[in-house]
Design an enzyme around this catalytic site. Structure first.
Site, PDB file in Angstrom:
ATOM      1  N   SER A 532       0.645  -4.699   6.842  1.00  0.00           N
ATOM      2  CA  SER A 532       1.791  -5.581   7.065  1.00  0.00           C
ATOM      3  C   SER A 532       3.128  -4.836   7.022  1.00  0.00           C
ATOM      4  O   SER A 532       4.160  -5.434   7.309  1.00  0.00           O
ATOM      5  CB  SER A 532       1.802  -6.704   6.016  1.00  0.00           C
ATOM      6  OG  SER A 532       1.946  -6.180   4.715  1.00  0.00           O
ATOM      7  N   LYS A 575       6.312 -13.419   0.309  1.00  0.00           N
ATOM      8  CA  LYS A 575       7.176 -12.318   0.713  1.00  0.00           C
ATOM      9  C   LYS A 575       8.610 -12.797   0.945  1.00  0.00           C
ATOM     10  O   LYS A 575       9.578 -12.142   0.531  1.00  0.00           O
ATOM     11  CB  LYS A 575       6.632 -11.667   1.980  1.00  0.00           C
ATOM     12  CG  LYS A 575       5.311 -10.928   1.777  1.00  0.00           C
ATOM     13  CD  LYS A 575       4.784 -10.367   3.086  1.00  0.00           C
ATOM     14  CE  LYS A 575       3.479  -9.610   2.879  1.00  0.00           C
ATOM     15  NZ  LYS A 575       2.932  -9.070   4.146  1.00  0.00           N
TER      16      LYS A 575
END
Length: 657
Positions: A532, A575
């Site tokens: 990611s 996140k």
């Protein structure tokens, strides 16, 4: 390093919207969290009596367990912790066909004391048999003691009459010792009840998770006194293992791969034969000399574990389960439908009933629990099935309500519980963020060349800001430039760096053979796994090569394909929240993750979320060139040149390739 002046966003963004609005759940989505046919409190929900009917969201697993119970088949369940594997195993014990349970007795062997005899009787009879033997042994012992006392009195009387006191004392001692060691001890002949099923009305359920060899397969206790009449009879030192205590029922072993190969091999033998003798598991112990007759162990095995458990299993053991049973992969989430939300309400009622101490939840508390279930699913339109974690949140919220002497648990209690019941990873993430801000390692203002604020997930419910730096130097190796990444990168993360290096020439238009590219992940003390951070790495490298600053009030996350497409990632909600807590104003996420975003209300005013499709979109928002128009034109030309190169590439002859 000097910061270039911050520039406005491009006039023609890639996404169709003129400006990227802040993402927030739509009204339809928000109201979807309320169960249809709402209830005043969870106390109005009826909890099913049987365990199998209490299982939520695992329809396929429930169907398999029902079939396996009828046919007495073995089952292996693979999935994340907390998805209901142990609950399904217990439910299977309830569903097994009602059969006559057995007690197992171990008797002394007069021919070979090291080979005790095994006998089985109907459940409940074992205690009666042992009690009868003890009563008979007690009578014999009392008779012998009475006889010995009379004999000793006779010797004492004779010694007094004959005035031979010394000889009488010697004779008495000799007779006592002779009788003491020449006659068998009655208690040594009493059988031992190895397995008792007198109080069970359903098949036994034994959890053998983490058992050592002796606890799993049975053992024989060590005897420090092995002779001289002081030793413990061999049959009395025999101890049943989990495989024997689960005879006629279910043996559940979670994390099956943690069993050593020898135990797995013996477990396979027990599965195949339906009986397994007990011997001492320590070869240095006197118990290793004892080996019983085969002990019945006809159990149904339910093995469980995470996905890596398959690699650690004995191949023959897994083959046995597959050949004579079922394999099930546990679902981690279920669709967010009215029917499934009603199941979640029932789950809340079940947890309150099972706890027995916390108050029930009102409609607002139920709605907040379901909203958190949607957050933790990390998947749009789904509810998490990691119910152990959700059960923990329910209990903490109930504890808070009880502490306040509240008659009912409300949304306010659940919100407080989420702050109280934070995971260790979430607490560590906050501490690391404060540490990095304190030493100015996390920069959230201005611009920097070759520095990007990436985002990562710690554990399963915590996010963190992941600063990434890139620098270019003249190539040292003879074979051309290298991409050197540091920061405890694991396998998948290292592969993602290779994909990024494939895009560098396309988006820089420069020959990278003459330069080395150094990439550093800051503060990754526990390592980096996953892909990611691909978008962040690519942006940092392009910035370093081109000398264009990167906005530091912006963070990004996303996987990157070799063609430059930004692919979806996991943990996007956590996140974004981590970026907001760090003071970052804008977050770039893959467009395909837009539906997965469900951040807390308190973070919504703090951060703007912009979805992106390609690395071009990322660079347009993240980089701050001195000449914006020239930079955008350059990006378009690079993309057109890349497409033309692919179209003009010569065809490959399969016969010569």
């Amino acid at each position: 390093m000097e910061s270039a002046p911050e520039q406005p966003l491009p006039e023609e963004p890639v996404q169709p919207e003129a400006a990227a609005p802040e993402l927030s759940p739509s009204p339809a989505t928000a109201t979807a969290a309320t169960p249809e046919g709402g209830v005043a409190t969870s106390s109005q929900i009826e909890v099913p009596a049987s365990l199998i009917d209490q299982v939520i969201g695992q329809e396929r697993a429930v169907e398999v367990i029902r079939k396996a119970a009828i046919q007495r088949r073995h089952v292996m369940m693979i999935g994340s912790p907390g998805t209901g594997k142990s609950m399904l195993a217990k439910a299977m014990a309830e569903l097994l066909p009602k059969e006559e349970l057995q007690d197992i007795l171990v008797y002394p062997n007069s021919d070979d004391s090291n080979n005790p005899v095994i006998r089985t009787v109907a459940g409940g009879r074992g205690k009666q048999i042992v009690a009868a033997h003890k009563a008979e042994a007690k009578k014999k012992s009392q008779f012998r003691q009475t006889l010995m006392m009379l004999l000793m009195l006779g010797i004492a009387g004779y010694a007094i009459i004959t005035m031979q006191l010394l000889m009488g004392l010697i004779a008495g001692a000799f007779v006592f010792m002779a009788l003491r060691y020449s006659t068998p001890r009655e208690e040594a002949m009493v059988p031992k009840l190895l397995v008792s099923n007198d109080t069970k009305n359903i098949a036994p359920f034994i959890d053998g998770t983490g058992s050592h060899a002796g606890a799993l397969l049975g053992d024989v206790r060590h005897d420090p006194f092995q002779s001289g009449g002081l030793e413990t009879p061999a049959h009395d030192r025999v101890e049943a293992g989990a495989i024997h205590r689960s005879n006629g029922g279910v043996l559940f072993i979670d994390e099956i791969n943690t069993l050593d190969p020898h135990s797995q091999q013996n477990l396979l033998t027990a599965l195949q034969e339906g009986e397994f003798p007990i011997t001492g598991q320590s070869e240095r112990s006197s118990g290793a000399m004892v080996r019983t007759e085969p002990v019945p162990c006809k159990f149904v095995m339910v093995a469980a574990g995470n996905i890596d458990a398959i690699q650690g299993m004995h191949p023959a053991l897994r083959s046995r389960i597959r050949g004579y049973g079922y394999e099930v992969y546990m679902a981690e989430s279920m669709e967010d439908t009215p029917e499934n939300r009603q199941k979640y309400v029932r789950f809340i009622a079940q947890e309150v009933k099972n706890d027995g101490k916390i108050p029930h939840f009102d409609q607002s508390g139920i709605d907040e629990i379901i909203r958190e279930a949607r957050r933790r699913s990390n998947r749009k339109g789904h509810l998490t099935l990691k119910l152990r974690d959700m059960g923990g949140l329910i209990r903490v919220a109930g504890d808070i309500a009880r502490q306040e002497n509240a008659p009912i648990t409300t949304a306010a209690h659940v919100i407080t519980a989420k702050k109280t019941a934070r995971s260790i990873e979430d607490q560590v993430s906050d501490e690391v963020t404060r540490h990095l801000r304190e030493y100015e390692m996390t920069v959230v203002e201005g611009t920097r060349i070759g520095r990007v604020n990436g985002l990562a997930v710690t554990g399963s419910d915590a996010g963190s800001v992941l600063p990434i730096m890139a620098e270019v130097t003249p190539a040292i190796g003879k074979e051309g430039g290298e991409v050197i990444a540091t920061g405890m990168l694991k396998e998948i993360a290292q592969e993602s760096i290779k994909n990024v290096s494939a895009l560098l020439k396309k988006f820089t238009g420069k020959d990278v053979k003459n330069i080395d590219i150094h990439i550093q992940f800051i503060g990754t003390y526990m390592g980096v796994e996953g892909d990611s951070a691909s978008v962040s790495v690519a942006t940092a490298v392009v910035s370093a090569i081109e000398g264009i600053p990167v906005r530091q009030d912006l963070a990004m996350t996303g996987s990157l394909s070799v063609r430059g497409d930004v692919l979806p990632i996991g943990g996007v909600t956590y996140k974004i929240e981590a970026a907001a807590k760090a003071g970052i104003k804008t977050v770039l996420i893959p467009r395909m993750n837009v539906g997965d975003v469900l951040i807390e209300e308190k973070y919504k005013p703090l951060v703007t979320i912009i979805p992106v499709d390609t690395i071009d979109d990322v660079l347009k928002y993240a980089l701050v060139p001195e000449n914006s128009e020239s930079f955008l034109t350059k990006l378009k030309k690079m993309a057109m040149r890349s497409t033309a190169m692919i179209a003009e590439a010569p065809e490959i002859n399969p016969t010569t390739a």
